[in-house]
Scaffold this active site. Structure first.
Site, PDB file in Angstrom:
ATOM      1  N   GLU A   1      54.598  29.969  45.528  1.00  0.00           N
ATOM      2  CA  GLU A   1      54.102  31.169  44.836  1.00  0.00           C
ATOM      3  C   GLU A   1      54.531  32.450  45.559  1.00  0.00           C
ATOM      4  OE1 GLU A   1      49.802  31.525  45.189  1.00  0.00           O
ATOM      5  OE2 GLU A   1      49.695  32.695  43.339  1.00  0.00           O
TER       6      GLU A   1
ATOM      7  N   GLU B   1      49.251  40.535  51.626  1.00  0.00           N
ATOM      8  CA  GLU B   1      48.647  39.264  52.063  1.00  0.00           C
ATOM      9  C   GLU B   1      49.552  38.435  52.973  1.00  0.00           C
ATOM     10  OE1 GLU B   1      46.471  37.099  48.967  1.00  0.00           O
ATOM     11  OE2 GLU B   1      46.673  38.861  47.708  1.00  0.00           O
TER      12      GLU B   1
ATOM     13  N   ASP C   1      52.192  34.225  39.579  1.00  0.00           N
ATOM     14  CA  ASP C   1      50.840  34.793  39.524  1.00  0.00           C
ATOM     15  C   ASP C   1      50.980  36.221  39.004  1.00  0.00           C
ATOM     16  OD1 ASP C   1      48.518  36.263  40.350  1.00  0.00           O
ATOM     17  OD2 ASP C   1      48.040  34.706  41.816  1.00  0.00           O
TER      18      ASP C   1
ATOM     19  N   HIS D   1      50.198  39.112  41.517  1.00  0.00           N
ATOM     20  CA  HIS D   1      51.215  39.392  42.528  1.00  0.00           C
ATOM     21  C   HIS D   1      52.458  40.019  41.904  1.00  0.00           C
ATOM     22  CE1 HIS D   1      48.771  37.458  45.482  1.00  0.00           C
ATOM     23  NE2 HIS D   1      48.867  36.260  44.936  1.00  0.00           N
TER      24      HIS D   1
ATOM     25  N   HIS E   1      49.258  31.466  37.455  1.00  0.00           N
ATOM     26  CA  HIS E   1      47.944  32.047  37.752  1.00  0.00           C
ATOM     27  C   HIS E   1      47.816  33.327  36.945  1.00  0.00           C
ATOM     28  CE1 HIS E   1      47.285  30.136  42.012  1.00  0.00           C
ATOM     29  NE2 HIS E   1      46.836  29.362  41.041  1.00  0.00           N
TER      30      HIS E   1
ATOM     31  N   ARG F   1      43.185  42.402  39.937  1.00  0.00           N
ATOM     32  CA  ARG F   1      42.748  41.022  40.222  1.00  0.00           C
ATOM     33  C   ARG F   1      41.423  40.655  39.551  1.00  0.00           C
ATOM     34  NH1 ARG F   1      44.364  37.372  45.517  1.00  0.00           N
ATOM     35  NH2 ARG F   1      45.481  35.987  44.155  1.00  0.00           N
TER      36      ARG F   1
ATOM     37  N   GLU G   1      42.692  33.003  38.208  1.00  0.00           N
ATOM     38  CA  GLU G   1      42.430  33.165  39.645  1.00  0.00           C
ATOM     39  C   GLU G   1      42.079  34.634  39.869  1.00  0.00           C
ATOM     40  OE1 GLU G   1      44.543  31.766  43.744  1.00  0.00           O
ATOM     41  OE2 GLU G   1      45.632  33.241  42.548  1.00  0.00           O
TER      42      GLU G   1
HETATM   43  C1  LER Z   1      46.780  34.214  47.133  1.00  0.00           C
HETATM   44  O1  LER Z   1      46.595  35.556  46.899  1.00  0.00           O
HETATM   45  C2  LER Z   1      46.973  33.453  45.889  1.00  0.00           C
HETATM   46  O2  LER Z   1      47.323  33.987  44.860  1.00  0.00           O
HETATM   47  C3  LER Z   1      46.723  32.019  45.915  1.00  0.00           C
HETATM   48  O3  LER Z   1      47.119  31.435  44.733  1.00  0.00           O
HETATM   49  C4  LER Z   1      47.443  31.391  47.074  1.00  0.00           C
HETATM   50  O4  LER Z   1      46.716  30.579  47.895  1.00  0.00           O
HETATM   51 MN    MN Z   2      47.699  32.929  42.981  1.00  0.00          MN
END
Ligand code: LER
Ligand code: MN
Length: 273
Positions: A153, A159, A186, A189, A212, A218, A247
């Site tokens: 990912e 992070e 994701d 991100h 994700h 977020r 997530e």
């Molecule tokens: C971390 O920010 C994340 O998106 C998780 O999926 C990774 O452990």
């Molecule tokens: Mn993630």
């Protein structure tokens, strides 16, 4: 597409984007809102009662959409690139066990490589990527019998400083050259790291193994600035038909996060089908 939500199997954690609550309550809510699966984030795969988990998931008719591993880094500090060989080996042992669990509990059989990649800690990019590649190759070799898919990912630069951008992550995946290593996209991100989170989906197309979903802030889909119609239609356009795993930060409560996220995604999915 199916929906799942990320659940952290811990009493409390610094990791902000997972539900921390009694497991039964979360499984009950998930089955009430009609989602299909749970993504479990397990800090220590050697301390989990797999038989009990299997039973609970099946009692509520839920699938394990993926097994997440970031808590092994957040709670224990183990990582696949750790400068200490001892802690790197611990991380590899954990991943071999994660693969065994994913293989046993889930027909999807996939394990996330997110925060547990660690940080470069002053080493060069090339050095740290070589270490990450060799850790992943060792896991692949030792879990051949399980056939688990490893999901790498891209994670934003606040992070970690290893693999923030989509393009470098695709290059890294290509350099391993195994059909068992795929990309986890994701939306949170990619909103931070990419010029456009929508175009990122097109660029990632044949590498995407899992998704994700979260807003730019977020929070749950529907509580931020992203255009979910555009995200989902792009995913459909590139042939992705698997899980969207929520997530997100459980704000204002985890119940409202799940309900809002599911409602927002469903509205788009049902318009389409
Ligand atoms: C971390 O920010 C994340 O998106 C998780 O999926 C990774 O452990
Ligand atoms: Mn993630």
């Amino acid at each position: 597409m199916k929906l799942s939500v990320v659940y952290a199997l811990v009493p409390k954690t610094k990791f902000k984007a997972a539900i921390v609550a009694p497991l039964e309550n979360v499984l009950k809510l998930a089955s009430e809102v009609g989602i299909n699966g749970i993504e479990l984030n397990i800090p220590n795969p050697f301390e989990v009662n797999v038989t009990e988990l299997e039973k609970k998931l099946s009692d509520y008719g839920l699938e394990l959409s993926a097994l997440s591993t970031g808590l092994s880094y957040v709670e224990y500090g183990y990582s696949l690139t750790h400068p200490s060989e001892e802690l790197r080996k611990k991380s590899i042992e954990f991943f071999v066990k994660y693969c065994e669990i994913a293989h046993r509990l889930s027909k999807y059989n996939r394990v996330v490589i997110g925060l547990a990649r660690g940080r470069s800690e002053g080493r060069s990019r090339e050095e740290v990527l070589n270490i990450l590649r060799s850790s992943i190759e060792e896991i692949l070799k030792r879990t051949n019998g399980y056939g688990t898919t490893l999901l790498v990912e891209p994670i934003n630069h606040y992070e970690t400083d290893i693999l923030n951008k989509l393009d470098e992550t695709i290059e890294f995946i290509k350099s391993i050259g195994s059909p068992r290593v795929k990309l986890l996209l994701d939306t949170y991100h990619s909103t931070i790291e990419e010029k456009s989170p929508y175009d990122a989906i097109a660029r990632a197309r044949e590498y995407i193994g899992y998704v994700h979903v979260a807003e730019n802030n977020r929070l749950a889909p529907g509580m931020g600035m992203l255009d979910w119609e555009r995200i989902i239609y792009r995913l459909i356009a590139v042939g992705y038909s698997d899980y969207l795993s929520i997530e997100c930060i459980p704000y204002p409560t985890y119940e409202e996060m799940v309900r809002t996220g599911v409602e927002t995604l469903r509205r788009v999915l049902e318009l389409r089908y």
